[in-house]
Write a protein that holds these residues in place. Structure first.
Motif, PDB file in Angstrom:
ATOM      1  N   ASP A 169     -14.471 -11.136   1.754  1.00 39.68           N
ATOM      2  CA  ASP A 169     -15.122 -10.957   3.057  1.00 39.68           C
ATOM      3  C   ASP A 169     -15.443  -9.476   3.223  1.00 39.68           C
ATOM      4  N   PRO A 170     -16.731  -9.093   3.169  1.00 38.78           N
ATOM      5  CA  PRO A 170     -17.064  -7.662   3.190  1.00 38.78           C
ATOM      6  C   PRO A 170     -16.578  -6.930   4.430  1.00 38.78           C
ATOM      7  N   LYS A 171     -16.435  -7.623   5.542  1.00 41.37           N
ATOM      8  CA  LYS A 171     -15.985  -6.951   6.765  1.00 41.37           C
ATOM      9  C   LYS A 171     -14.498  -6.618   6.714  1.00 41.37           C
ATOM     10  N   PHE A 172     -13.733  -7.416   5.958  1.00 40.74           N
ATOM     11  CA  PHE A 172     -12.313  -7.122   5.765  1.00 40.74           C
ATOM     12  C   PHE A 172     -12.081  -6.269   4.520  1.00 40.74           C
ATOM     13  N   ALA A 173     -12.883  -6.482   3.492  1.00 37.75           N
ATOM     14  CA  ALA A 173     -12.660  -5.792   2.221  1.00 37.75           C
ATOM     15  C   ALA A 173     -12.685  -4.275   2.382  1.00 37.75           C
ATOM     16  N   ALA A 174     -13.520  -3.778   3.296  1.00 36.59           N
ATOM     17  CA  ALA A 174     -13.598  -2.337   3.512  1.00 36.59           C
ATOM     18  C   ALA A 174     -12.256  -1.765   3.976  1.00 36.59           C
ATOM     19  N   PHE A 175     -11.462  -2.579   4.684  1.00 36.15           N
ATOM     20  CA  PHE A 175     -10.148  -2.105   5.116  1.00 36.15           C
ATOM     21  C   PHE A 175      -9.208  -1.925   3.931  1.00 36.15           C
ATOM     22  N   GLY A 176      -9.344  -2.783   2.915  1.00 34.29           N
ATOM     23  CA  GLY A 176      -8.549  -2.594   1.710  1.00 34.29           C
ATOM     24  C   GLY A 176      -8.897  -1.292   1.018  1.00 34.29           C
ATOM     25  N   GLN A 177     -10.204  -0.996   0.941  1.00 28.19           N
ATOM     26  CA  GLN A 177     -10.630   0.276   0.362  1.00 28.19           C
ATOM     27  C   GLN A 177     -10.060   1.456   1.143  1.00 28.19           C
ATOM     28  N   GLN A 178     -10.107   1.334   2.469  1.00 25.15           N
ATOM     29  CA  GLN A 178      -9.640   2.438   3.291  1.00 25.15           C
ATOM     30  C   GLN A 178      -8.135   2.626   3.182  1.00 25.15           C
ATOM     31  N   LEU A 179      -7.394   1.532   3.124  1.00 19.62           N
ATOM     32  CA  LEU A 179      -5.936   1.637   2.987  1.00 19.62           C
ATOM     33  C   LEU A 179      -5.554   2.241   1.641  1.00 19.62           C
ATOM     34  N   ASP A 180      -6.341   1.978   0.612  1.00 21.61           N
ATOM     35  CA  ASP A 180      -6.069   2.596  -0.685  1.00 21.61           C
ATOM     36  C   ASP A 180      -6.277   4.111  -0.633  1.00 21.61           C
ATOM     37  N   ALA A 181      -7.095   4.574   0.305  1.00 20.13           N
ATOM     38  CA  ALA A 181      -7.362   6.009   0.447  1.00 20.13           C
ATOM     39  C   ALA A 181      -6.603   6.623   1.621  1.00 20.13           C
ATOM     40  N   ALA A 191     -10.134   9.834   4.029  1.00 21.53           N
ATOM     41  CA  ALA A 191      -8.804   9.293   4.275  1.00 21.53           C
ATOM     42  C   ALA A 191      -8.724   8.698   5.678  1.00 21.53           C
ATOM     43  N   ALA A 192      -7.581   8.133   5.967  1.00 20.76           N
ATOM     44  CA  ALA A 192      -7.267   7.638   7.309  1.00 20.76           C
ATOM     45  C   ALA A 192      -5.763   7.503   7.381  1.00 20.76           C
ATOM     46  N   ALA A 193      -5.235   7.486   8.575  1.00 18.49           N
ATOM     47  CA  ALA A 193      -3.799   7.294   8.733  1.00 18.49           C
ATOM     48  C   ALA A 193      -3.458   5.823   8.563  1.00 18.49           C
ATOM     49  N   PRO A 194      -2.428   5.503   7.793  1.00 15.51           N
ATOM     50  CA  PRO A 194      -2.014   4.106   7.676  1.00 15.51           C
ATOM     51  C   PRO A 194      -1.295   3.667   8.940  1.00 15.51           C
ATOM     52  N   GLY A 195      -1.590   2.487   9.411  1.00 14.49           N
ATOM     53  CA  GLY A 195      -0.956   1.979  10.618  1.00 14.49           C
ATOM     54  C   GLY A 195      -0.387   0.603  10.378  1.00 14.49           C
ATOM     55  N   GLY A 196      -0.039  -0.047  11.461  1.00 17.23           N
ATOM     56  CA  GLY A 196       0.522  -1.381  11.382  1.00 17.23           C
ATOM     57  C   GLY A 196       1.871  -1.447  12.045  1.00 17.23           C
ATOM     58  N   SER A 197       2.650  -2.397  11.621  1.00 17.75           N
ATOM     59  CA  SER A 197       3.948  -2.634  12.239  1.00 17.75           C
ATOM     60  C   SER A 197       4.954  -2.971  11.162  1.00 17.75           C
ATOM     61  N   SER A 198       6.206  -2.585  11.396  1.00 13.93           N
ATOM     62  CA  SER A 198       7.250  -2.769  10.401  1.00 13.93           C
ATOM     63  C   SER A 198       8.456  -3.476  10.997  1.00 13.93           C
ATOM     64  N   LEU A 199       9.294  -3.985  10.120  1.00 12.68           N
ATOM     65  CA  LEU A 199      10.528  -4.644  10.515  1.00 12.68           C
ATOM     66  C   LEU A 199      11.712  -3.736  10.218  1.00 12.68           C
ATOM     67  N   VAL A 200      12.642  -3.653  11.155  1.00 15.92           N
ATOM     68  CA  VAL A 200      13.841  -2.843  10.965  1.00 15.92           C
ATOM     69  C   VAL A 200      15.073  -3.667  11.325  1.00 15.92           C
ATOM     70  N   PHE A 234       0.836  -1.197   0.000  1.00 16.33           N
ATOM     71  CA  PHE A 234       0.000   0.000   0.000  1.00 16.33           C
ATOM     72  C   PHE A 234       0.878   1.257   0.000  1.00 16.33           C
ATOM     73  N   PRO A 235       0.695   2.162  -0.954  1.00 14.48           N
ATOM     74  CA  PRO A 235       1.567   3.333  -1.075  1.00 14.48           C
ATOM     75  C   PRO A 235       1.650   4.186   0.188  1.00 14.48           C
ATOM     76  N   ALA A 236       0.518   4.416   0.862  1.00 11.28           N
ATOM     77  CA  ALA A 236       0.537   5.281   2.041  1.00 11.28           C
ATOM     78  C   ALA A 236       1.338   4.665   3.183  1.00 11.28           C
ATOM     79  N   VAL A 237       1.304   3.333   3.300  1.00  8.75           N
ATOM     80  CA  VAL A 237       2.080   2.671   4.347  1.00  8.75           C
ATOM     81  C   VAL A 237       3.566   2.796   4.042  1.00  8.75           C
ATOM     82  N   LEU A 238       3.938   2.587   2.790  1.00  6.76           N
ATOM     83  CA  LEU A 238       5.336   2.763   2.399  1.00  6.76           C
ATOM     84  C   LEU A 238       5.787   4.200   2.642  1.00  6.76           C
ATOM     85  N   ASP A 239       4.908   5.147   2.346  1.00 11.10           N
ATOM     86  CA  ASP A 239       5.250   6.555   2.558  1.00 11.10           C
ATOM     87  C   ASP A 239       5.541   6.838   4.021  1.00 11.10           C
TER      88      ASP A 239
END
Length: 421
Positions: free
Chosen positions: A352-364, A294-303, A119-124
């Motif tokens: 899965d519609p309950k998860f698919a919405a998160f993909g839409q949100q991450l794209d935005a 929009a929304a802020a991209p979150g999650g966890s990364s490896l360093v 996802f571009p926003a997460v990479l950013d």
């Protein structure tokens, strides 16, 4: 700024902290690859590592579990005490800070080149001064969980995705839920709700050089006014999270019909709400002024740390962990959302519609400002926002106060920029 200088700076900052130990579990070289991890991922790593095909001469991996509540301080003390491990899982919001103090190594080309499907926003979020500093491991963001039955009662299949229509729907849903109930829960001590409105309206939050607050700019002021109107119109309770005794019970009884939260809440909904209630809730992207917000991209990364004893082995393991098979295994073990977009199909999330919405949100999604001071700035922003909602500031006054507090926190950054640092 040199490694020694930044290390001294961190040591000086730690001197003000109570009873901080400067020894760490990564200090001794025992022939193993040292890996600090947190939460569910730390618990899942032994099984995940066992499923990965590594080179015959690859060093064994020693996983050190850390609680999320202590991990940030542990990383700083590890840096100051020279006891960081080879690699670690970190929160995405820590990337700028760990880069600023010189703790983490930028991605080698072979790793950076393998991230084109993310996802571009997460990479950013993980890109500082043009260089990728961390590898997204799993992703998350926030959107709206909603009561399908109550929206249907109010005449809607789902919450609308434009602000004017969304607010009109909230008024109808509140009426449908009955007296004493609200439409949405936005606890006043959680900054994510305001930043979501601001990002959706195109607000930058900080100036172009990240040296000043940009809260008095029209994009943020308009979003701040919209945020305030949700409380002024009685659509959300004026309360902090601690005043809501049981979120799931209140959601089930209709005290609120919309609950902004992240993907971890899907599991909570399935575990904490009765089976007969499962078809009465759904997920939908955040609304925006003209469509999906929009929304802020979150999650966890490896360093991998600059002081890693085995950097090549660490990067080899990172490459394995972001591979398709490992990403799919991680999703099955933890329920995390894969960082690689193509894995969503293999994991069944797209259907899965309950998860698919998160993909839409991450794209935005849109990245938040990438400065070490951001977490302190956003905390001050929310303190002022709460006082505004409670009537102590007007919208304009609140925006100016936010800028004032942000500028104070960014004073050292301006001093460094003026000197070309």
């Amino acid at each position: 700024m040199t490694y020694l200088a930044t290390r001294r700076t961190v040591l000086g900052a730690l001197a003000a902290l109570p009873a901080v130990s400067l020894t760490g579990c990564g200090a001794a070289d025992d022939g193993q690859l040292q890996f600090w991890a947190m939460g569910n991922e730390a618990a899942a790593l032994p099984d995940l590592l066992a499923s990965i095909q590594r080179a015959a001469n690859a060093p064994p991996v020693k996983v050190q579990p850390l609680p999320w509540s202590a991990a940030h301080e542990k990383l700083l003390t590890g840096f100051a005490g020279g006891s960081l491990p080879d690699m670690a899982q970190i929160g995405n919001s820590w990337v700028a800070e760990l880069t600023a103090i010189g703790a983490i190594a930028p991605l080698p080309a072979r790793i950076a080149g393998a991230l084109s499907g993310q996802f571009p926003a997460v990479l950013d979020t993980n890109r500082i001064n043009g260089a990728l500093q961390a590898v997204p491991w799993y992703v998350d963001t926030r959107l709206h969980f909603y009561r399908r039955d109550l929206f249907a009662k109010a005449g809607y299949d789902a919450p609308p995705l434009t602000w004017p229509e969304w607010k009109a729907a909230l008024h109808k849903v509140k009426a449908a839920a009955g007296q004493g109930n609200y439409a949405i829960l936005m606890p006043l001590n959680e900054y994510e709700h305001l930043t979501t409105f601001a990002l959706s309206n195109g607000a930058s939050l900080l100036s172009a050089d990240s040296a000043h607050g940009a809260f008095a700019q029209p994009e943020f002021v308009d979003a701040l006014a919209f945020y305030k109107s949700i409380y002024d119109e009685g659509l959300a309770p004026i309360a902090s999270a601690t005043q809501i005794s049981n979120v799931w019970q209140e959601f089930q009884r209709g005290f609120f019909s919309v609950y902004p939260s992240g993907p971890w809440t899907i599991g909570d909904m399935k575990e904490r709400l009765p089976p007969e209630f499962q078809d009465r809730w759904g997920t939908v992207p955040n609304p925006g002024p003209k469509g999906i917000g929009a929304a802020a991209p979150g999650g966890s990364s490896l360093v991998v740390f600059k002081t890693a004893r085995r950097p090549d082995a660490a990067w080899d393991l990172v490459a394995k962990l972001i591979g398709a098979d490992a990403q799919l295994s991680l999703q099955k073990l933890t329920g995390d959302l894969p960082a690689e977009r193509s894995i969503w199909d293999a994991a069944g999330l797209v259907k899965d519609p309950k998860f698919a919405a998160f993909g839409q949100q991450l794209d935005a999604a849109r990245a938040l400002p990438k400065v070490p001071e951001w977490e302190r700035i956003v905390s001050e922003m929310q303190v002022v926002a709460e006082r505004m909602v409670r009537g102590q500031f007007t919208v304009t006054e609140a925006a100016k106060e936010m800028d004032k507090r942000a500028d104070r926190l960014l004073e050292k950054r301006r001093w460094m920029l003026e000197r070309g640092a």
